[in-house]
Design a protein around this motif. Structure first.
Motif, PDB file in Angstrom:
ATOM      1  N   ALA A 286       0.832  -1.205   0.000  1.00 21.41           N
ATOM      2  CA  ALA A 286       0.000   0.000   0.000  1.00 21.41           C
ATOM      3  C   ALA A 286       0.868   1.257   0.000  1.00 21.41           C
ATOM      4  CB  ALA A 286      -0.926  -0.005   1.214  1.00 21.41           C
ATOM      5  N   SER A 287       2.006   1.214   0.686  1.00 18.54           N
ATOM      6  CA  SER A 287       2.929   2.350   0.685  1.00 18.54           C
ATOM      7  C   SER A 287       3.509   2.581  -0.701  1.00 18.54           C
ATOM      8  CB  SER A 287       4.054   2.107   1.695  1.00 18.54           C
ATOM      9  OG  SER A 287       5.025   3.119   1.627  1.00 18.54           O
ATOM     10  N   ALA A 288       3.826   1.484  -1.404  1.00 16.12           N
ATOM     11  CA  ALA A 288       4.363   1.609  -2.764  1.00 16.12           C
ATOM     12  C   ALA A 288       3.340   2.238  -3.695  1.00 16.12           C
ATOM     13  CB  ALA A 288       4.788   0.237  -3.290  1.00 16.12           C
ATOM     14  N   VAL A 289       2.066   1.886  -3.519  1.00 11.30           N
ATOM     15  CA  VAL A 289       1.003   2.523  -4.308  1.00 11.30           C
ATOM     16  C   VAL A 289       0.974   4.019  -4.037  1.00 11.30           C
ATOM     17  CG1 VAL A 289      -1.502   2.656  -4.636  1.00 11.30           C
ATOM     18  CG2 VAL A 289      -0.386   0.423  -4.460  1.00 11.30           C
ATOM     19  N   GLY A 290       1.280   4.395  -2.786  1.00  9.14           N
ATOM     20  CA  GLY A 290       1.312   5.810  -2.418  1.00  9.14           C
ATOM     21  C   GLY A 290       2.589   6.516  -2.826  1.00  9.14           C
ATOM     22  N   GLY A 291       3.502   5.820  -3.518  1.00 16.16           N
ATOM     23  CA  GLY A 291       4.720   6.457  -4.017  1.00 16.16           C
ATOM     24  C   GLY A 291       5.991   6.054  -3.309  1.00 16.16           C
ATOM     25  N   GLY A 292       5.899   5.213  -2.257  1.00 12.73           N
ATOM     26  CA  GLY A 292       7.095   4.771  -1.563  1.00 12.73           C
ATOM     27  C   GLY A 292       7.981   3.916  -2.463  1.00 12.73           C
ATOM     28  N   VAL A 293       9.302   4.061  -2.318  1.00  8.72           N
ATOM     29  CA  VAL A 293      10.265   3.299  -3.112  1.00  8.72           C
ATOM     30  C   VAL A 293      10.952   2.296  -2.191  1.00  8.72           C
ATOM     31  CG1 VAL A 293      12.403   3.421  -4.448  1.00  8.72           C
ATOM     32  CG2 VAL A 293      10.634   5.165  -4.751  1.00  8.72           C
ATOM     33  N   TYR A 294      11.045   1.042  -2.642  1.00  5.73           N
ATOM     34  CA  TYR A 294      11.598  -0.031  -1.812  1.00  5.73           C
ATOM     35  C   TYR A 294      12.899  -0.555  -2.401  1.00  5.73           C
ATOM     36  CZ  TYR A 294       7.615  -0.068   1.200  1.00  5.73           C
ATOM     37  OH  TYR A 294       6.685   0.305   2.128  1.00  5.73           O
ATOM     38  N   ALA A 295      13.830  -0.895  -1.510  1.00  2.00           N
ATOM     39  CA  ALA A 295      15.110  -1.470  -1.927  1.00  2.00           C
ATOM     40  C   ALA A 295      15.509  -2.522  -0.900  1.00  2.00           C
ATOM     41  CB  ALA A 295      16.177  -0.384  -2.039  1.00  2.00           C
ATOM     42  N   LEU A 296      15.161  -3.785  -1.173  1.00  2.00           N
ATOM     43  CA  LEU A 296      15.587  -4.882  -0.314  1.00  2.00           C
ATOM     44  C   LEU A 296      17.061  -5.184  -0.575  1.00  2.00           C
ATOM     45  CD1 LEU A 296      12.582  -7.387  -0.494  1.00  2.00           C
ATOM     46  CD2 LEU A 296      13.020  -5.594   1.195  1.00  2.00           C
ATOM     47  N   GLY A 297      17.706  -5.800   0.404  1.00  2.00           N
ATOM     48  CA  GLY A 297      19.116  -6.112   0.262  1.00  2.00           C
ATOM     49  C   GLY A 297      19.999  -4.883   0.263  1.00  2.00           C
ATOM     50  N   THR A 298      19.472  -3.787   0.781  1.00  4.15           N
ATOM     51  CA  THR A 298      20.218  -2.515   0.829  1.00  4.15           C
ATOM     52  C   THR A 298      20.363  -2.079   2.276  1.00  4.15           C
ATOM     53  OG1 THR A 298      19.340  -1.833  -1.315  1.00  4.15           O
ATOM     54  CG2 THR A 298      20.263  -0.112   0.094  1.00  4.15           C
ATOM     55  N   GLY A 299      21.573  -2.072   2.771  1.00  2.83           N
ATOM     56  CA  GLY A 299      21.827  -1.685   4.149  1.00  2.83           C
ATOM     57  C   GLY A 299      22.317  -0.261   4.269  1.00  2.83           C
ATOM     58  N   LEU A 300      22.509   0.172   5.507  1.00  4.67           N
ATOM     59  CA  LEU A 300      22.947   1.532   5.801  1.00  4.67           C
ATOM     60  C   LEU A 300      24.344   1.460   6.404  1.00  4.67           C
ATOM     61  CD1 LEU A 300      20.781   4.259   7.477  1.00  4.67           C
ATOM     62  CD2 LEU A 300      23.023   3.726   8.390  1.00  4.67           C
ATOM     63  N   SER A 301      25.249   2.290   5.892  1.00  4.43           N
ATOM     64  CA  SER A 301      26.637   2.253   6.353  1.00  4.43           C
ATOM     65  C   SER A 301      26.943   3.345   7.379  1.00  4.43           C
ATOM     66  CB  SER A 301      27.581   2.374   5.158  1.00  4.43           C
ATOM     67  OG  SER A 301      28.918   2.366   5.576  1.00  4.43           O
ATOM     68  N   SER A 302      26.534   4.592   7.089  1.00  2.64           N
ATOM     69  CA  SER A 302      26.864   5.688   8.007  1.00  2.64           C
ATOM     70  C   SER A 302      25.862   6.825   7.852  1.00  2.64           C
ATOM     71  CB  SER A 302      28.285   6.205   7.746  1.00  2.64           C
ATOM     72  OG  SER A 302      28.381   6.771   6.449  1.00  2.64           O
ATOM     73  N   LEU A 303      25.820   7.669   8.877  1.00  2.00           N
ATOM     74  CA  LEU A 303      24.961   8.855   8.897  1.00  2.00           C
ATOM     75  C   LEU A 303      25.813  10.065   9.218  1.00  2.00           C
ATOM     76  CD1 LEU A 303      22.078   7.480  11.183  1.00  2.00           C
ATOM     77  CD2 LEU A 303      22.042   7.639   8.694  1.00  2.00           C
TER      78      LEU A 303
END
Length: 531
Positions: A286-303
């Motif tokens: 439902a979020s994707a229908v609302g325009g959300g973009v998804y990326a599985l297998g994608t982690g976060l390295s630093s902020l």
């Protein structure tokens, strides 16, 4: 998908657990530009559901230290067939199964149900009734130990013990033919109290931290034989002496107030096809229908704080106070907000031992009809009271072991083929003794249920689940634009406080633009109106 490098987002959400997925839905439908990533290659985080092959792949990743910190010590076993009998029960193909890592009951009065309806996400889900609750009695002397119902209503009896049905309300108590008048009167008095216990604080306020069984005995003269079924309704993971009155009262009230909301005789449900994982995936769709973009297998390295300078400044760049995020594939994005999980829980760590067992029988006696015109139950709850099982029989002065809970899911859930069932087993005892206790509970249940041919174990997995951050946790940051949820709950029933946390984060991000939380207009109705 196209590269993310240099893209500017309103909100970056890390992890696809229930908290993050509901937040993504609320924000995307509120007009925010959402990037939703997960270092895993599957949805659901700690609430994920797997096929047999996926479960084995997940176990290998955890063993290699490359998956969720919320889980550890995973082992999978597939007992070999005895002899060469081709007719012996066997596993089906991998995708015939959808096994939930952390199944939960959802009570009819839960706020989650209301939000699934107001957001229209419920249209992508199917819910099934939780039927009978049973409590194990290790005493084979039925004349002195039947808790509810006539002896013929049990589902098994032997020298090993018996499963006894838990009363589901005042009607069950009235119809009981075994309880004597004194016990029935004491239980009815307690049930009248629990319905509006909040308005009767004078009865329990001084007993908040008192063990709940003591409260039952001293305040309501409830017989000891009735303590176990009432404790079962709390789903407490602690021993009876460590389950406080303050903890038990709202949980029993939640159960009793929910009975009859969706139909006679039951008060809780489970999502079909894999527990709360189905809810997270429905919310993400439902979020994707609302325009959300998804990326599985994608982690976060630093902020890092994002304060562009010179040529980098333009009207599209996130201004001071935003966050620049480096992903683990070395792409960099900018965002006004980053949401994930705490790297460490603020409360003491809790470790549960859990197991998932596929058995060769539908265990039909555990699923009697709920009530006239009620739906067929797809889940039964079995409670082994604290001290009800022993690992060192014959050795005196053994410490009382915590309770064990088993959710038995039928093939109607879509989690296993017809003719089989799935046992989800949980205890708060950790380590090797915890795993031994799980095995003892499964063995005792299968031995106690009166069914032919005797059920056998086809496949099982055991693991520890910790109340600690999964690998969707965020690195330390002093930025006020990095917000963190606590780790996923290990409770056996859905915890509505999760929704309060999600709503609080949503309101902080939306500010004055916040409308009603997870309340969306019906898109189909809008299309009809335009046509």
């Amino acid at each position: 998908m196209d590269t993310l490098d240099g893209t500017i987002w309103d909100v970056l959400i890390v992890g696809t657990g229930i908290q993050q997925s509901l937040l993504a839905l609320a924000l995307s439908r509120s007009g925010k530009k959402i990037l939703h990533i997960d270092p895993n290659d599957y949805y659901g985080g700690a609430e994920a559901a797997f096929s047999l092959q996926e479960a084995e792949e997940w176990a290998n990743k955890v063993d290699a230290g490359s998956s969720s910190a919320a889980y550890a010590n995973i082992s999978i076993s597939k007992p070999e067939k005895a002899g060469s009998d081709a007719s012996a029960p066997s596993l089906s193909f991998s995708r015939a199964y959808s096994l939930a890592l952390s199944p939960q009951l959802i009570y009819a009065r839960s706020s989650l149900i209301q939000y699934l309806v107001s957001s229209n996400v419920y249209r992508q889900l199917e819910f099934l009734a939780v039927g009978s609750w049973w409590v194990y009695s290790g005493e084979p002397d039925l004349a002195s130990n039947v808790i509810a119902g006539e002896p013929s209503e049990g589902v098994g009896q032997s020298r090993h013990g018996r499963l006894l049905k838990v009363p589901n309300g005042r009607e069950d108590v009235f119809q009981d033919q075994v309880l004597d008048f004194k016990a029935k009167r004491a239980l009815m008095k307690f049930l009248r109290f629990i319905v509006e216990y909040e308005e009767q604080q004078e009865v329990w306020e001084e007993h908040r931290q008192q063990p709940f069984p003591t409260f039952l005995s001293e305040q309501f003269k409830v017989p000891v034989a009735l303590h176990a079924p009432l404790l079962a309704l709390t789903l407490s993971a602690d021993s009876s002496n460590n389950t406080t009155t303050e903890f038990a009262l709202p949980r029993i009230a939640r159960h009793l107030r929910s009975v009859g909301v969706f139909g006679a005789g039951f008060g809780s449900v489970i999502p079909k096809f894999g527990g709360t994982s189905e809810i997270t995936q429905a919310a993400c769709r439902a979020s994707a229908v609302g325009g959300g973009v998804y990326a599985l297998g994608t982690g976060l390295s630093s902020l890092t704080n994002d304060e562009p300078s010179g040529a980098e400044r333009n009207s599209e760049t996130v201004g001071s106070g935003g966050v620049r995020v480096r992903l683990k594939d070395d792409e960099t994005v900018s965002t006004q907000w980053v949401i994930g999980e705490e790297s460490e829980p603020t409360t003491p760590k809790t470790t549960y031992c859990r197991s998932i067992t596929i058995v060769s029988s539908p265990l039909t006696p555990l699923f009697p009809p709920i009530a006239e015109e009620a739906p067929d139950p797809a889940c039964a709850v079995i409670a082994f009271p604290s001290g009800g099982l022993s690992l060192d029989e014959g050795i005196p002065d053994q410490p009382e072991l915590p309770p064990v809970h088993i959710f038995v899911h039928s093939s109607d859930t879509g989690e296993c083929p017809a003719g089989q069932s799935v046992l989800y087993v949980s205890t708060s005892l950790s380590g090797e003794k915890g795993f031994q206790l799980l095995g003892k509970a499964v063995e005792t249940l299968l031995r106690t249920v009166d069914i032919s041919p005797p059920p056998t174990v086809l496949w099982s997995a055991q693991y520890e689940q910790r109340y600690s951050a999964a690998n969707s946790s965020l690195p330390p940051s002093s930025s006020e634009h990095v917000l963190k949820f606590p780790p996923s709950s290990v409770d056996l029933a859905f915890d509505d406080s999760i929704l309060d946390q999600v709503k609080s984060v949503w309101q902080k991000i939306m500010g004055d633009d916040a409308g009603e939380f997870l309340v969306f207009k019906d898109r189909e109705a809008n299309v009809d109106a335009e046509e």
